[in-house]
Design a protein around this motif. Structure first.
Motif, PDB file in Angstrom:
ATOM      1  N   GLU A  63       0.821  -1.214   0.000  1.00  0.00           N
ATOM      2  CA  GLU A  63       0.000   0.000   0.000  1.00  0.00           C
ATOM      3  C   GLU A  63       0.852   1.261   0.000  1.00  0.00           C
ATOM      4  O   GLU A  63       0.334   2.370   0.099  1.00  0.00           O
ATOM      5  CB  GLU A  63      -0.946  -0.005   1.203  1.00  0.00           C
ATOM      6  N   LYS A 108      -5.471  -3.866   3.548  1.00  0.00           N
ATOM      7  CA  LYS A 108      -5.774  -2.841   2.551  1.00  0.00           C
ATOM      8  C   LYS A 108      -7.011  -2.051   2.962  1.00  0.00           C
ATOM      9  O   LYS A 108      -7.028  -0.815   2.899  1.00  0.00           O
ATOM     10  CB  LYS A 108      -5.972  -3.493   1.190  1.00  0.00           C
ATOM     11  N   SER A 112      -7.097   1.949   4.076  1.00  0.00           N
ATOM     12  CA  SER A 112      -7.888   2.893   3.262  1.00  0.00           C
ATOM     13  C   SER A 112      -8.784   3.752   4.141  1.00  0.00           C
ATOM     14  O   SER A 112      -9.201   4.831   3.731  1.00  0.00           O
ATOM     15  CB  SER A 112      -8.727   2.127   2.232  1.00  0.00           C
TER      16      SER A 112
END
Length: 114
Positions: A63, A108, A112
């Motif tokens: 990421e 992930k 986010s």
């Protein structure tokens, strides 16, 4: 006795003059999120921790974040971590991001939302 996030520390006193147990200072006094690199810290209390700490670190790197992995091998090292759980913690700026071992897709999603 002591509380941090969803963790509560309880004690039963045999000696009424004994000191009250508390979470380590590093747990109580996290510095908050300053955007510093992540650190995944784990112990050998579960044989899967080493594998999943590395997996989570790879997911964090994917990421675009810096992350290091630290194997907690002593009491002194354990007393520096921000996770009250102690067996695993993903930290940033001495604050706990999560104490759950997660899959790459869960990492992930978690990142986010930050």
């Amino acid at each position: 006795m002591d509380e941090r996030g969803q963790f509560r520390l309880f004690a039963f006193f045999i000696d009424r003059g004994a000191a009250r147990p508390r979470f380590a200072r590093s747990v109580r006094e996290s510095e908050g999120d300053t955007g510093a690199p992540f650190v995944a810290r784990y112990t050998d209390q579960c044989p899967l921790n080493a594998h999943w700490a590395d997996e989570m670190a790879e997911a964090v790197r994917a990421e675009g974040y810096d992350v290091s992995v630290e194997h907690i091998r002593s009491r002194a090292m354990a007393q520096r971590v921000a996770s009250p759980l102690g067996t695993f913690g993903l930290e940033q700026s001495k604050g706990v991001v999560t104490h759950h071992l997660n899959t790459a897709s869960a990492v992930k999603r978690m990142l986010s939302r930050r």
